[in-house]
Design a protein around this motif. Structure first.
Motif, PDB file in Angstrom:
ATOM      1  N   HIS A 166     -55.238 -61.000  28.906  1.00  0.00           N
ATOM      2  CA  HIS A 166     -54.515 -59.763  28.599  1.00  0.00           C
ATOM      3  C   HIS A 166     -53.087 -60.136  28.211  1.00  0.00           C
ATOM      4  O   HIS A 166     -52.349 -60.737  28.987  1.00  0.00           O
ATOM      5  CB  HIS A 166     -54.498 -58.843  29.817  1.00  0.00           C
ATOM      6  CG  HIS A 166     -53.713 -57.599  29.607  1.00  0.00           C
ATOM      7  ND1 HIS A 166     -54.157 -56.555  28.824  1.00  0.00           N
ATOM      8  CD2 HIS A 166     -52.481 -57.240  30.068  1.00  0.00           C
ATOM      9  CE1 HIS A 166     -53.252 -55.601  28.810  1.00  0.00           C
ATOM     10  NE2 HIS A 166     -52.226 -55.979  29.555  1.00  0.00           N
TER      11      HIS A 166
ATOM     12  N   GLU B 105     -63.532 -61.404  22.588  1.00  0.00           N
ATOM     13  CA  GLU B 105     -62.575 -60.668  23.417  1.00  0.00           C
ATOM     14  C   GLU B 105     -62.848 -60.835  24.905  1.00  0.00           C
ATOM     15  O   GLU B 105     -61.936 -60.694  25.727  1.00  0.00           O
ATOM     16  CB  GLU B 105     -62.564 -59.180  23.046  1.00  0.00           C
ATOM     17  CG  GLU B 105     -63.871 -58.445  23.272  1.00  0.00           C
ATOM     18  CD  GLU B 105     -64.839 -58.523  22.101  1.00  0.00           C
ATOM     19  OE1 GLU B 105     -65.851 -57.808  22.126  1.00  0.00           O
ATOM     20  OE2 GLU B 105     -64.579 -59.318  21.172  1.00  0.00           O
TER      21      GLU B 105
ATOM     22  N   TYR C 240     -49.234 -57.778  23.478  1.00  0.00           N
ATOM     23  CA  TYR C 240     -49.048 -57.689  22.033  1.00  0.00           C
ATOM     24  C   TYR C 240     -50.086 -56.737  21.446  1.00  0.00           C
ATOM     25  O   TYR C 240     -51.217 -56.692  21.918  1.00  0.00           O
ATOM     26  CB  TYR C 240     -49.198 -59.063  21.371  1.00  0.00           C
ATOM     27  CG  TYR C 240     -47.928 -59.884  21.351  1.00  0.00           C
ATOM     28  CD1 TYR C 240     -46.970 -59.680  20.362  1.00  0.00           C
ATOM     29  CD2 TYR C 240     -47.685 -60.839  22.321  1.00  0.00           C
ATOM     30  CE1 TYR C 240     -45.796 -60.427  20.339  1.00  0.00           C
ATOM     31  CE2 TYR C 240     -46.521 -61.590  22.301  1.00  0.00           C
ATOM     32  CZ  TYR C 240     -45.581 -61.374  21.312  1.00  0.00           C
ATOM     33  OH  TYR C 240     -44.428 -62.097  21.288  1.00  0.00           O
ATOM     34  N   PRO C 241     -49.727 -55.992  20.405  1.00  0.00           N
ATOM     35  CA  PRO C 241     -50.696 -55.086  19.765  1.00  0.00           C
ATOM     36  C   PRO C 241     -51.868 -55.862  19.151  1.00  0.00           C
ATOM     37  O   PRO C 241     -51.737 -57.050  18.824  1.00  0.00           O
ATOM     38  CB  PRO C 241     -49.866 -54.398  18.664  1.00  0.00           C
ATOM     39  CG  PRO C 241     -48.446 -54.592  19.075  1.00  0.00           C
ATOM     40  CD  PRO C 241     -48.393 -55.895  19.811  1.00  0.00           C
ATOM     41  N   ASP C 242     -52.973 -55.183  18.958  1.00  0.00           N
ATOM     42  CA  ASP C 242     -54.184 -55.823  18.434  1.00  0.00           C
ATOM     43  C   ASP C 242     -53.949 -56.466  17.076  1.00  0.00           C
ATOM     44  O   ASP C 242     -54.485 -57.548  16.793  1.00  0.00           O
ATOM     45  CB  ASP C 242     -55.318 -54.799  18.332  1.00  0.00           C
ATOM     46  CG  ASP C 242     -55.838 -54.375  19.693  1.00  0.00           C
ATOM     47  OD1 ASP C 242     -55.523 -55.061  20.677  1.00  0.00           O
ATOM     48  OD2 ASP C 242     -56.550 -53.357  19.777  1.00  0.00           O
ATOM     49  N   LYS C 243     -53.149 -55.822  16.217  1.00  0.00           N
ATOM     50  CA  LYS C 243     -52.926 -56.364  14.875  1.00  0.00           C
ATOM     51  C   LYS C 243     -52.243 -57.731  14.939  1.00  0.00           C
ATOM     52  O   LYS C 243     -52.561 -58.639  14.158  1.00  0.00           O
ATOM     53  CB  LYS C 243     -52.078 -55.394  14.045  1.00  0.00           C
ATOM     54  CG  LYS C 243     -51.932 -55.828  12.579  1.00  0.00           C
ATOM     55  CD  LYS C 243     -51.097 -54.847  11.782  1.00  0.00           C
ATOM     56  CE  LYS C 243     -51.048 -55.245  10.309  1.00  0.00           C
ATOM     57  NZ  LYS C 243     -50.500 -56.591  10.089  1.00  0.00           N
TER      58      LYS C 243
ATOM     59  N   ILE D  35     -52.355 -59.840  17.556  1.00  0.00           N
ATOM     60  CA  ILE D  35     -53.334 -60.773  18.132  1.00  0.00           C
ATOM     61  C   ILE D  35     -54.339 -61.218  17.073  1.00  0.00           C
ATOM     62  O   ILE D  35     -54.698 -62.399  16.983  1.00  0.00           O
ATOM     63  CB  ILE D  35     -54.070 -60.130  19.325  1.00  0.00           C
ATOM     64  CG1 ILE D  35     -53.088 -59.830  20.463  1.00  0.00           C
ATOM     65  CG2 ILE D  35     -55.200 -61.021  19.821  1.00  0.00           C
ATOM     66  CD1 ILE D  35     -52.439 -61.036  21.091  1.00  0.00           C
ATOM     67  N   GLU D  36     -54.781 -60.285  16.243  1.00  0.00           N
ATOM     68  CA  GLU D  36     -55.739 -60.619  15.186  1.00  0.00           C
ATOM     69  C   GLU D  36     -55.156 -61.635  14.214  1.00  0.00           C
ATOM     70  O   GLU D  36     -55.842 -62.558  13.771  1.00  0.00           O
ATOM     71  CB  GLU D  36     -56.150 -59.347  14.430  1.00  0.00           C
ATOM     72  CG  GLU D  36     -57.090 -58.450  15.225  1.00  0.00           C
ATOM     73  CD  GLU D  36     -57.324 -57.109  14.539  1.00  0.00           C
ATOM     74  OE1 GLU D  36     -56.897 -56.970  13.362  1.00  0.00           O
ATOM     75  OE2 GLU D  36     -57.914 -56.218  15.167  1.00  0.00           O
TER      76      GLU D  36
ATOM     77  N   CYS E 208     -48.300 -66.806  21.415  1.00  0.00           N
ATOM     78  CA  CYS E 208     -47.471 -65.675  21.857  1.00  0.00           C
ATOM     79  C   CYS E 208     -46.125 -66.159  22.386  1.00  0.00           C
ATOM     80  O   CYS E 208     -45.078 -65.534  22.124  1.00  0.00           O
ATOM     81  CB  CYS E 208     -48.215 -64.864  22.912  1.00  0.00           C
ATOM     82  SG  CYS E 208     -49.624 -63.924  22.273  1.00  0.00           S
TER      83      CYS E 208
ATOM     84  N   PRO F 197     -45.188 -54.505  14.718  1.00  0.00           N
ATOM     85  CA  PRO F 197     -46.644 -54.702  14.668  1.00  0.00           C
ATOM     86  C   PRO F 197     -47.269 -54.191  13.372  1.00  0.00           C
ATOM     87  O   PRO F 197     -48.245 -54.755  12.880  1.00  0.00           O
ATOM     88  CB  PRO F 197     -47.152 -53.888  15.866  1.00  0.00           C
ATOM     89  CG  PRO F 197     -45.969 -53.713  16.757  1.00  0.00           C
ATOM     90  CD  PRO F 197     -44.787 -53.679  15.861  1.00  0.00           C
TER      91      PRO F 197
END
Length: 504
Positions: free
Chosen positions: A10, A5, A13-16, A18-19, A43, A80
């Motif tokens: 930055h 990270e 997008y939400p973390d889910k 991005i994961e 993205c 998301p």
């Protein structure tokens, strides 16, 4: 990946989400340094996929048996909580199984969605194949056909760039030259011809920088010139600026390869033209990228001509870049710009009497190392350590400081933990020679026989590699340094013996 990270930009997008994107990027086994840019690209593909599906929803016949399926797919992309690229891929395949009920245009658009999904999953070759299938559907108009063909070339180019596949780059170049540009000419779609030439110039520039000679770089310059002749500056400001930036890159690479000041100056002019539209206020990322590109050519030109005024312009440009590429928002870009600033300051410091500019260069390198760590970015860490060593050595010689010279030696030794003789023999030899010369300078300062003896060993090992590689220039330079070091060792041994004889 540990502490990944800290390298990621930055993104909105939400973390889910991005994961899920990172899962495919890391599965592709790319270098850690590639991950931030690949994530940005994923993205962007996802953004485009959302827009295409939204347009498709608005254009689909109401109450058709696929309308709700497309709406569901659009919601899946934008949600998301339920986001899953694998599920999106599956739903698209199901939709296309109903192709008999779809218009040719809608079927082609769904192929584009499949391509964008595959590209988001880092499968650029499958993305290109889906584009080919979409462009081959009978009944679509000339613009839609161009869009799919151009997207195919783009994905082939992306694969060639990110995965070092020159054959994919060549396929993209051939596709643009012999199919896409022919299509734009035949159907008189002028704007699409401009975009196609722009993409051609970009891909020629990428492969041109990888290969020896100047052919591809010259062809890149020509493609940009051809595009700019069709493009009015005021009407197409954004694309015009993008082409000026690309032209600057191609001219700069060509000028450096040919050691041609005129081409480098033309490159700087192109960057300055791009900056008329790419402003810090309106397009900060594009502004910073162009300014960074221009700074690199200014630095190269300033070093070649030993011109402190040009070097100062490079330094000032890098400092401006750092206003946009901040550590919190774009850590990798920030670290690269900070490293570049250190290199430009180091070059400028050679022309200034005081130590302040060299000290600023050292500070910039050390800042860069806060992101360019040995664990995550070993190659970037090594080259930063090497340049840090060079700058510390300059400062130590100027101030006659043994402490600073020891810090230079430590930096070179750090470098050699990554640049090994087995993995990169010539690079190892050059860094080993740097280490030996720095240690000889330390021996001159402290009259230490042991340091001089170690310097002889280090420079000798470097010369041996240069000689075995039949590199005449480096062998000659290395032998000169070895001769100086042996003379110093003989002098120190003689002085020590004389001192012993005197005391006895």
């Amino acid at each position: 990946m540990q502490n990944l990270e800290t390298l990621l930009p930055h993104l909105a997008y939400p973390d889910k989400v991005i994961e899920d994107l990172l899962k495919y990027i890391t599965k592709a086994e790319v270098e850690t340094s590639q991950i931030p840019n690949l994530l940005k690209a994923s993205c962007n593909h996802l953004d485009t996929l959302g827009r295409v599906l939204n347009d498709l929803c608005q254009g689909i016949a109401p109450d058709s048996n696929v309308e709700q399926l497309i709406i569901n797919l659009k919601n899946l992309v934008g949600s998301p909580e339920t986001f899953s690229l694998q599920k999106i891929e599956s739903e698209l395949a199901h939709l296309l199984s109903l192709a008999k009920t779809l218009s040719p245009s809608d079927s082609s658009t769904l192929r584009e969605c499949q391509a964008l999904t595959s590209a988001t999953m880092q499968d650029y070759l499958s993305a290109a194949k889906y584009c080919r299938l979409g462009s081959g559907i009978c009944g679509i108009d000339n613009l839609q056909k161009w869009n799919l063909l151009h997207l195919e070339a783009t994905f082939l180019g992306d694969y060639g760039r990110e995965f070092s596949d020159d054959s994919a780059l060549q396929k993209a170049i051939d596709l643009l030259r012999f199919e896409i540009l022919v299509h734009t000419e035949k159907n008189k779609i002028q704007d699409q011809k401009i975009y196609s030439l722009h993409t051609l110039g970009t891909l020629l520039g990428i492969i041109g920088q990888r290969r020896s000679g100047t052919r591809y770089l010259e062809e890149s310059v020509q493609a940009y010139h051809d595009a700019l002749e069709l493009c009015e500056e005021q009407v197409a400001g954004s694309i015009w600026a993008s082409m000026q930036n690309g032209l600057g890159n191609a001219l700069g690479a060509l000028g450096q390869r040919q050691s041609n000041n005129g081409l480098c100056e033309q490159a700087i002019e192109s960057f300055e033209k791009a900056l008329q539209f790419r402003t810090e206020q309106n397009t900060p990322d594009e502004w910073a990228s162009t300014l960074n590109n221009m700074a690199a050519i200014l630095h190269s030109l300033g070093r070649k001509n030993k011109d402190p005024k040009i070097l100062k312009r490079a330094v000032d440009a890098y400092k401006k870049v750092l206003r946009t590429w901040t550590k919190s928002k774009n850590p990798m870009d920030w670290a690269t710009a900070m490293y570049n600033l250190g290199t430009a300051l180091s070059s400028l410091g050679e022309h200034r009497r005081g130590p302040r500019t060299l000290e600023q260069a050292i500070a910039a390198y050390n800042s860069s190392l806060s992101i360019r760590s040995k664990e995550q970015l070993p190659e970037h860490w090594a080259i930063t350590q090497n340049n840090l060593g060079t700058t510390l050595q300059k400062l130590a010689e100027r101030e006659h400081s043994t402490d600073t010279m020891q810090r230079a030696i430590d930096a070179y030794q750090n470098t050699l933990t990554i640049w090994t003789q087995k993995s990169v023999p010539m690079v190892w030899a050059m860094s080993m020679a740097n280490l030996g010369v720095a240690r000889r300078r330390l021996a001159e300062m402290n009259s230490n026989q042991e340091d001089a003896d170690r310097a002889v060993t280090e420079i000798s090992s470097a010369v041996k590699v240069f000689r075995s590689a039949s590199h005449a220039k480096y062998t000659e330079l290395g032998e000169e340094q070895l001769s100086l070091t042996r003379k110093l060792l003989t002098k120190l041994v003689t002085e020590e013996q004389t001192a012993k004889n005197t005391s006895s």
